[in-house]
Scaffold this active site. Structure first.
Site, mmCIF file in Angstrom:
data_model
loop_
_atom_site.group_PDB
_atom_site.id
_atom_site.type_symbol
_atom_site.label_atom_id
_atom_site.label_comp_id
_atom_site.label_asym_id
_atom_site.label_seq_id
_atom_site.Cartn_x
_atom_site.Cartn_y
_atom_site.Cartn_z
ATOM 1 N N ASP A 1 0.812 -1.211 0.000
ATOM 2 C CA ASP A 1 0.000 0.000 0.000
ATOM 3 C C ASP A 1 0.850 1.267 0.000
ATOM 4 O O ASP A 1 0.485 2.260 -0.628
ATOM 5 C CB ASP A 1 -0.921 0.004 1.216
ATOM 6 C CG ASP A 1 -2.087 -0.957 1.068
ATOM 7 O OD1 ASP A 1 -2.320 -1.419 -0.067
ATOM 8 O OD2 ASP A 1 -2.759 -1.238 2.067
ATOM 9 N N GLY A 2 1.977 1.241 0.720
ATOM 10 C CA GLY A 2 2.833 2.428 0.757
ATOM 11 C C GLY A 2 3.331 2.812 -0.621
ATOM 12 O O GLY A 2 3.331 3.994 -0.984
ATOM 13 N N ASN B 1 -4.926 9.560 2.173
ATOM 14 C CA ASN B 1 -5.490 8.781 3.282
ATOM 15 C C ASN B 1 -5.969 9.635 4.442
ATOM 16 O O ASN B 1 -7.143 9.611 4.781
ATOM 17 C CB ASN B 1 -4.465 7.766 3.794
ATOM 18 C CG ASN B 1 -4.526 6.450 3.052
ATOM 19 O OD1 ASN B 1 -5.306 6.290 2.120
ATOM 20 N ND2 ASN B 1 -3.698 5.511 3.443
ATOM 21 N N THR C 1 -9.159 2.453 6.697
ATOM 22 C CA THR C 1 -8.629 1.165 7.158
ATOM 23 C C THR C 1 -7.178 1.274 7.612
ATOM 24 O O THR C 1 -6.602 0.281 8.051
ATOM 25 C CB THR C 1 -8.707 0.112 6.034
ATOM 26 O OG1 THR C 1 -7.973 0.587 4.898
ATOM 27 C CG2 THR C 1 -10.139 -0.148 5.627
ATOM 28 N N ALA C 2 -6.595 2.467 7.520
ATOM 29 C CA ALA C 2 -5.180 2.646 7.841
ATOM 30 C C ALA C 2 -5.013 3.198 9.263
ATOM 31 O O ALA C 2 -5.485 2.594 10.224
ATOM 32 C CB ALA C 2 -4.532 3.546 6.787
ATOM 33 N N SER D 1 -6.420 2.068 13.376
ATOM 34 C CA SER D 1 -5.569 1.775 14.528
ATOM 35 C C SER D 1 -5.875 2.698 15.700
ATOM 36 O O SER D 1 -5.559 2.375 16.846
ATOM 37 C CB SER D 1 -4.091 1.883 14.142
ATOM 38 O OG SER D 1 -3.720 3.226 13.902
#
Length: 254
Positions: free
Chosen positions: A41-42, A113, A154-155, A159
């Site tokens: 993803d990065g 994001n 979701t990133a 968290s």
């Protein structure tokens, strides 16, 4: 179809890059029709920021030990050009940050994001939050807050115990990071039209940094954050691996 391949530095991604460029040839970013991003993803996000300048769609391929949420599967036996031709297009609008710093300079940036405001010393952050010119939180105390798009939900947002949003939800999320006051507040779901303004309180005692698209802006005083509908990125997915299906599944994973 002309393809431009880019890969993360990992051995597994570099090996895939070598095989794919041998099979399909490498074209320059400017002349390519599609950017093929190999890694996780990065690296897909880095390719998407590059696509701002090139105005090219991005097709991610998963060559990583991590989740690779924004990637399609890597399968050398399937015709890549056919996969790209049949792919579903997800159009993404980024967040725009307009920040005022303690020295009165202003900074603007785009983020796909999330944008986060974080304490930069051991002192807790104190922030005032206004939405569409209406005061919503007079004082938030904690490590900070982040504003996330559905794609980014979701990133870092997840968290921090923020909600996961479907990609077509037309929402923004503002999520607290280790909030101590007001007790019980954790996040808010907002329409994508929302203008979010965050003011740093006790600015000298409790300095704040802003993290946006890999950049760190220290000693921020204020931030205006909103979705920039004038900017678009296109991310391609195989029809049998659409991102909205993955987001539904992600909500049931423990």
């Amino acid at each position: 179809m002309k393809l431009y391949f880019t890969a993360s530095p990992s051995d597994i991604a570099q090996h895939a890059f070598k095989r794919l460029t041998e099979l399909y040839k490498q074209h320059s970013p400017e002349e390519a029709d599609v950017i093929v991003s190999i890694g996780g993803d990065g690296h897909v996000l880095a390719s998407m920021y590059e696509s701002f300048k090139l105005n090219k769609p991005v097709f991610g391929m998963r060559r990583t030990e991590s989740v690779g949420f924004l990637c399609n599967s890597f399968d050398i036996t399937r015709e890549l050009e056919t996969r790209i031709s049949n792919a579903i297009t997800l159009t993404i609008n980024p967040l725009r940050l307009e920040a005022e710093m303690m020295d009165c300079n202003t900074v603007s940036s785009l983020s796909i994001n999330e944008i986060s405001l974080l304490r930069q010393t051991p002192q807790a952050a104190k922030l005032r939050i206004t939405i569409d010119n209406k005061l919503c939180l007079e004082r938030l105390v904690g490590d900070g807050v982040l504003v996330s798009t559905p794609t980014g939900s979701t990133a870092y947002n997840r968290s921090c115990s923020g909600p996961i949003m479907p990609v077509n939800a037309n929402t923004l999320i503002i999520t607290g990071i280790s909030v101590s006051k007001p007790r019980g507040w954790s996040y808010a779901v907002l329409p994508q039209s929302a203008m979010i303004e965050i003011e740093v309180l006790e600015i000298q005692k409790r300095p704040i940094k802003i993290e946006s698209a890999g950049s760190i802006l220290r000693n921020a005083a204020k931030a205006r954050i909103f979705m920039d509908k004038t900017k678009e990125l296109k991310l391609l997915f195989d029809p049998d691996e659409p991102l909205d299906d993955r987001i539904i599944k992600e909500q049931f994973m423990l």
